[in-house]
Write an enzyme that holds these catalytic residues in place. Structure first.
Site, PDB file in Angstrom:
ATOM      1  N   SER A  83       0.866  -1.187   0.000  1.00 47.03           N
ATOM      2  CA  SER A  83       0.000   0.000   0.000  1.00 47.03           C
ATOM      3  C   SER A  83       0.893   1.223   0.000  1.00 47.03           C
ATOM      4  O   SER A  83       2.049   1.159   0.447  1.00 47.03           O
ATOM      5  CB  SER A  83      -0.865   0.018   1.260  1.00 47.03           C
ATOM      6  OG  SER A  83      -1.466   1.305   1.432  1.00 47.03           O
ATOM      7  N   TYR A  86      -1.814  -0.952  10.540  1.00 47.11           N
ATOM      8  CA  TYR A  86      -2.020  -1.241   9.111  1.00 47.11           C
ATOM      9  C   TYR A  86      -0.818  -0.740   8.306  1.00 47.11           C
ATOM     10  O   TYR A  86      -0.251  -1.486   7.500  1.00 47.11           O
ATOM     11  CB  TYR A  86      -3.318  -0.587   8.609  1.00 47.11           C
ATOM     12  CG  TYR A  86      -3.550  -0.817   7.135  1.00 47.11           C
ATOM     13  CD1 TYR A  86      -3.699  -2.111   6.624  1.00 47.11           C
ATOM     14  CD2 TYR A  86      -3.582   0.245   6.234  1.00 47.11           C
ATOM     15  CE1 TYR A  86      -3.881  -2.333   5.270  1.00 47.11           C
ATOM     16  CE2 TYR A  86      -3.777   0.037   4.883  1.00 47.11           C
ATOM     17  CZ  TYR A  86      -3.924  -1.259   4.403  1.00 47.11           C
ATOM     18  OH  TYR A  86      -4.102  -1.473   3.057  1.00 47.11           O
TER      19      TYR A  86
HETATM   20  P1  NAP Z   1     -11.541  -6.249  -0.219  1.00 50.05           P
HETATM   21  O1  NAP Z   1     -12.445  -6.098  -1.405  1.00 50.05           O
HETATM   22  O2  NAP Z   1     -12.128  -6.093   1.144  1.00 50.05           O
HETATM   23  O3  NAP Z   1     -10.800  -7.637  -0.362  1.00 50.05           O
HETATM   24  C1  NAP Z   1     -10.145  -8.271   0.709  1.00 50.05           C
HETATM   25  C2  NAP Z   1     -10.019  -9.741   0.367  1.00 50.05           C
HETATM   26  O4  NAP Z   1      -9.322 -10.379   1.438  1.00 50.05           O
HETATM   27  C3  NAP Z   1     -11.367 -10.420   0.209  1.00 50.05           C
HETATM   28  O5  NAP Z   1     -11.322 -11.312  -0.870  1.00 50.05           O
HETATM   29  C4  NAP Z   1     -11.525 -11.172   1.532  1.00 50.05           C
HETATM   30  O6  NAP Z   1     -12.293 -12.344   1.295  1.00 50.05           O
HETATM   31  C5  NAP Z   1     -10.081 -11.523   1.835  1.00 50.05           C
HETATM   32  N1  NAP Z   1      -9.901 -11.788   3.247  1.00 50.05           N
HETATM   33  C6  NAP Z   1     -10.185 -10.965   4.294  1.00 50.05           C
HETATM   34  N2  NAP Z   1      -9.938 -11.606   5.448  1.00 50.05           N
HETATM   35  C7  NAP Z   1      -9.506 -12.858   5.123  1.00 50.05           C
HETATM   36  C8  NAP Z   1      -9.112 -13.987   5.868  1.00 50.05           C
HETATM   37  N3  NAP Z   1      -9.102 -13.966   7.213  1.00 50.05           N
HETATM   38  N4  NAP Z   1      -8.724 -15.105   5.208  1.00 50.05           N
HETATM   39  C9  NAP Z   1      -8.734 -15.139   3.857  1.00 50.05           C
HETATM   40  N5  NAP Z   1      -9.094 -14.101   3.091  1.00 50.05           N
HETATM   41  C10 NAP Z   1      -9.477 -12.971   3.724  1.00 50.05           C
HETATM   42  O7  NAP Z   1     -10.377  -5.155  -0.286  1.00 50.05           O
HETATM   43  P2  NAP Z   1      -9.221  -4.899  -1.385  1.00 50.05           P
HETATM   44  O8  NAP Z   1      -9.074  -3.437  -1.443  1.00 50.05           O
HETATM   45  O9  NAP Z   1      -9.441  -5.651  -2.633  1.00 50.05           O
HETATM   46  O10 NAP Z   1      -7.959  -5.472  -0.584  1.00 50.05           O
HETATM   47  C11 NAP Z   1      -6.974  -6.273  -1.174  1.00 50.05           C
HETATM   48  C12 NAP Z   1      -5.613  -5.820  -0.682  1.00 50.05           C
HETATM   49  O11 NAP Z   1      -5.348  -4.508  -1.160  1.00 50.05           O
HETATM   50  C13 NAP Z   1      -5.454  -5.769   0.830  1.00 50.05           C
HETATM   51  O12 NAP Z   1      -4.212  -6.367   1.202  1.00 50.05           O
HETATM   52  C14 NAP Z   1      -5.421  -4.287   1.141  1.00 50.05           C
HETATM   53  O13 NAP Z   1      -4.672  -4.000   2.295  1.00 50.05           O
HETATM   54  C15 NAP Z   1      -4.761  -3.761  -0.124  1.00 50.05           C
HETATM   55  N6  NAP Z   1      -4.975  -2.343  -0.378  1.00 50.05           N
HETATM   56  C16 NAP Z   1      -6.223  -1.860  -0.578  1.00 50.05           C
HETATM   57  C17 NAP Z   1      -6.388  -0.509  -0.798  1.00 50.05           C
HETATM   58  C18 NAP Z   1      -7.752   0.101  -1.003  1.00 50.05           C
HETATM   59  O14 NAP Z   1      -7.857   1.341  -0.947  1.00 50.05           O
HETATM   60  N7  NAP Z   1      -8.787  -0.685  -1.268  1.00 50.05           N
HETATM   61  C19 NAP Z   1      -5.280   0.361  -0.843  1.00 50.05           C
HETATM   62  C20 NAP Z   1      -4.015  -0.185  -0.640  1.00 50.05           C
HETATM   63  C21 NAP Z   1      -3.862  -1.536  -0.415  1.00 50.05           C
HETATM   64  P3  NAP Z   1     -13.253 -13.085   2.347  1.00 50.05           P
HETATM   65  O15 NAP Z   1     -13.977 -12.025   3.103  1.00 50.05           O
HETATM   66  O16 NAP Z   1     -14.110 -13.917   1.447  1.00 50.05           O
HETATM   67  O17 NAP Z   1     -12.351 -13.920   3.193  1.00 50.05           O
END
Ligand code: NAP
Length: 266
Positions: free
Chosen positions: A142, A155
């Site tokens: 991130s 985080y």
């Molecule tokens: P998201 O739509 O909430 O996706 C998160 C994913 O992680 C979901 O598929 C969720 O699936 C899975 N997950 C959560 N807890 C889990 C667990 N205990 N075991 C297995 N899987 C789990 O959010 P996203 O933005 O796509 O996030 C993906 C990555 O991008 C993360 O690492 C986040 O830190 C990073 N990121 C996001 C942003 C942003 O602004 N969105 C910015 C920078 C970095 P289930 O609930 O089905 O388990």
């Protein structure tokens, strides 16, 4: 399997957001997929759509990566399935909550998912990649890895870990045929924000990218062989200057003498 086939990509957190877009894009590039997350129904629906659209083989692995037993099942898969050529460490959670309002239990659970799980998965697959002289690891970090003031500090720290771990992996394994990329997304329109307690609609939309744009840009960086990819940073030269300053410091960070500014006044 011939070397012209890209092999199989294992993507964590593939049930929504960034991970689901990686699944779509990697299948279109010819990868077979192993999709990992907790929500089996969402994984199954995505797997069905991708198989119909691309004819690639898609396996669903329901696992809570914050729980040691199901994490161990995914580790075993990575050790044993020789078709796996790409690991995308994407699953993660985050929050904007400050320290004094955060619960330590949810903070350590975040470390389990954001730090311990990708570390264990990388340790499971790296020896096989090195033995085959081929493999790639994409770590979703991130922008808070270099700007921990922006959101919750645990985080930010978890993402700084992913950033540093990726740099070290590249240093140790790059010459052994293992490609490593850390992706540093800025705010991206996914469930991440609502899950963390701040719906994405409440952000200034000028700083929010779609998950599709984010992943497509990150894959351009991957194709270019970048170690660190920051899709939202327009001034790429600013990153180069930052990295050049870091490289300049490296040989001087350890010394048998304290720097003069730390010599106690007599
Ligand atoms: P998201 O739509 O909430 O996706 C998160 C994913 O992680 C979901 O598929 C969720 O699936 C899975 N997950 C959560 N807890 C889990 C667990 N205990 N075991 C297995 N899987 C789990 O959010 P996203 O933005 O796509 O996030 C993906 C990555 O991008 C993360 O690492 C986040 O830190 C990073 N990121 C996001 C942003 C942003 O602004 N969105 C910015 C920078 C970095 P289930 O609930 O089905 O388990």
């Amino acid at each position: 399997m011939t070397h012209s086939h890209p092999g199989t990509a294992l993507i964590t957190g593939a049930s929504s957001g960034i991970g689901a877009v990686y699944a779509d894009r990697l299948a279109r590039r010819g990868y077979n997929l192993i999709l990992v997350a907790r929500n089996r129904a969402r994984l199954n629906a995505l797997a069905e759509r991708i198989t119909t659209q691309t004819r690639q083989a898609v396996e669903v692995l329901e696992a809570d990566l914050g729980a040691a037993a199901s994490l161990a099942r995914v580790e075993a898969k990575l050790r044993e399935d020789a078709s796996i050529t790409l690991l995308v460490n994407n699953a993660g959670v985050g929050t904007h909550t400050p320290l004094l309002e955060s619960d330590i239990g949810s903070m350590t659970a975040m470390i389990d998912l954001n730090v311990t799980a990708p570390t264990r998965l990388t340790y499971a697959v790296a020896p096989a990649f090195v033995a085959r002289g081929r493999g790639a690891i994409i770590n979703i970090a991130s922008i808070v890895s270099i700007a921990p003031e922006l959101l919750n500090g645990v985080y930010g720290g978890s993402k700084a870990y992913m950033h540093a771990f990726s740099q070290s992996l590249h240093h140790e394994l790059g010459a052994k045929g293992v490609r490593v990329q850390a992706v540093l997304p800025g705010a991206t329109a996914t469930d991440f924000w609502a899950t963390g307690g701040l719906p994405v609609e409440q952000l200034d939309q000028a700083i929010v990218m779609s998950a599709e744009q984010l992943v497509d840009a990150a894959l351009v960086g991957f194709d270019r062989g970048e170690l660190i990819t920051i899709p939202s940073l327009h001034a790429g030269e600013d990153w180069e200057a930052y990295e050049a300053a870091r490289q300049k410091m490296l040989p001087h960070l350890s010394s048998n003498t304290p720097a003069p500014r730390y010599l106690a006044a007599r």
